[in-house]
Design an enzyme around this catalytic site. Structure first.
Site, PDB file in Angstrom:
ATOM      1  N   GLY A 167      54.224  -1.622  -7.534  1.00 53.36           N
ATOM      2  CA  GLY A 167      54.632  -2.292  -6.503  1.00 53.36           C
ATOM      3  C   GLY A 167      55.312  -1.425  -5.161  1.00 53.36           C
ATOM      4  O   GLY A 167      55.115  -1.688  -4.137  1.00 53.36           O
ATOM      5  N   ASP A 168      56.119  -0.438  -5.809  1.00 57.56           N
ATOM      6  CA  ASP A 168      56.465   0.400  -4.866  1.00 57.56           C
ATOM      7  C   ASP A 168      55.721   1.139  -3.929  1.00 57.56           C
ATOM      8  O   ASP A 168      55.626   1.375  -2.646  1.00 57.56           O
ATOM      9  CB  ASP A 168      57.449   1.270  -5.519  1.00 57.56           C
ATOM     10  CG  ASP A 168      58.785   0.902  -5.923  1.00 57.56           C
ATOM     11  OD1 ASP A 168      59.499   0.436  -5.105  1.00 57.56           O
ATOM     12  OD2 ASP A 168      59.154   0.933  -7.127  1.00 57.56           O
TER      13      ASP A 168
END
Length: 407
Positions: free
Chosen positions: A179-180
């Protein structure tokens, strides 16, 4: 693998050479965006809290000689400057440094920079061409903007976690902080798009990258499948539902091999390779639809064959027959693989404490101005004096500011 070019053969400066990026924030989403820009040649100045630095410096299961291997990758190609952004003097210095920048990358909770006198309106007044890249869990506006938003939450709310894992288990983690890194990649794309637009307008703008939206952005046709057809994707483990064969299969020596042979012609080649050419004409498996309907039966037949072969021999046989195949790689296989070596997919960089450190190279490759890894993640504040000297501060000024805890 390739080593860092020697002084006699200097590396390409990279396609973003000449651009200055100031990176604030910490951990992964913002810093990975900074890494991507630095890999392509930008001068990335990372502002870190004095005495503490980015918490990522302490992360990683293995920390030989107290060094974070994760930091050596994410911090590479950056200059570290310690600056206390909670103090007025530190904020003044930050504004001076940012006044020379093309891009500012930050991933604090929305409103944090504004409280420190570093909001976009303030910075644009002193640097109208500044592009501010803002990475956060939920974006800069909306009812969730002020929520704490880690990458894992964005993965959950963006739809990824629900479809990852075996159907018999709860939703799984991918295995990396996807996600990051997705939010960082979208942020970097946005920064480059804003740079292009700036050539036309002469003005900077804000790039707003939300983690949950970055995850949503790669979820293929997940939403219209539900909205139009009422179909909800579920966890399927290693298979592609109704697309067969496409799975991981065991070998005799306990390894896993991925085979993808779902097209009719490719399946015929696979059937011949495993000594079962009649399967290609068998009505149960002769067409794409038929194979999808009998996916588990077909996987059992293939697994019976693969279990009798060493992984190396299995791979060679399938390659010879034109069947897409790949062993499940770990770092040990990556470091030994001829394709990795031929394309220099892994590079080695000299670390002042650890010696030679292998890590992923810069991607994608450009034919004339390829990016490169120039140095690993620096020591905390390693470039403070250097950068502040560029701002016109004398050594005595820097010493005074350090004594007061501003840098």
């Amino acid at each position: 693998m390739t080593t860092v070019p020697t002084p006699d053969t200097p590396p390409s400066p990279g396609p973003l050479s000449g651009l200055r990026v100031v990176e604030t924030g910490q951990l992964l989403a913002g810093p990975f965006c900074g890494q991507l820009l630095g890999d392509l040649g930008a001068d990335v100045i990372k502002l870190e809290d004095p005495g503490k630095g980015d918490p990522l410096r302490q992360w990683g299961r293995e920390r030989p000689q107290g060094q974070s291997l994760w930091w050596s990758v994410v911090g590479r190609n950056k200059r570290s400057v310690t600056l206390n952004l909670r103090e007025a003097a530190g904020q003044d210095l930050a504004r001076e440094i940012i006044s020379t920048a093309d891009i500012l990358v930050e991933n604090f909770r929305p409103g944090t920079l504004e409280r420190w006198g570093l909001g976009y309106e303030t910075l644009q007044a002193i640097n109208p061409k500044l592009i501010m890249v803002r990475v956060s869990g939920f974006g800069q506006d909306g009812p969730y903007a002020q929520r704490a938003g880690y990458g894992a939450i964005g993965e959950a709310m963006g739809g990824l976690r629900y479809v990852v894992g075996d159907p018999s288990t709860p939703p799984s983690r991918v295995g990396i902080s996807i996600g990051d890194t997705l939010a960082a990649m979208f942020a970097a794309i946005g920064a480059l798009a804003a740079l292009r637009e700036r050539e036309i307008s002469g003005r900077g703008q804000i790039v707003d990258s939300a983690i949950y939206e970055a995850v949503l952005g790669v979820m293929e046709s997940l939403v219209p499948e539900w909205q139009i057809a009422g179909y909800q994707r579920e966890r399927t483990g290693a298979i592609l539902p109704n697309i067969a064969p496409s799975n991981v299969y065991p070998s005799k020596d306990g390894k896993w091999v991925l085979i993808a042979a779902n097209q009719d012609t490719v399946f015929a080649r696979l059937a011949a390779a495993i000594g079962r050419p009649e399967l290609a004409a068998d009505p149960r498996f002769a067409t794409h639809v038929a194979r999808g309907e009998r996916q588990s039966d077909l996987d059992e037949i293939i697994a019976e064959y693969t279990s009798s072969c060493l992984a190396e021999d299995l791979e060679s046989t399938l390659i010879e027959n034109g069947v897409p195949v790949g062993k499940i790689f770990r770092p040990v296989e990556m470091l030994a693989d001829p394709q990795y070596r031929a394309r220099e997919s892994i590079t080695e960089i000299e670390h002042p404490v650890l010696g030679s450190v292998a890590m992923q190279n810069v991607f994608p490759r450009l034919s004339r101005s390829r990016g490169n890894v120039r140095w690993p993640g620096p020591a905390l504040g390693e470039h403070t004096d250097e950068v502040l000297a560029e701002m016109g501060l004398s050594p005595a000024d820097v010493k005074t500011m350090r004594e007061k805890g501003f840098v």
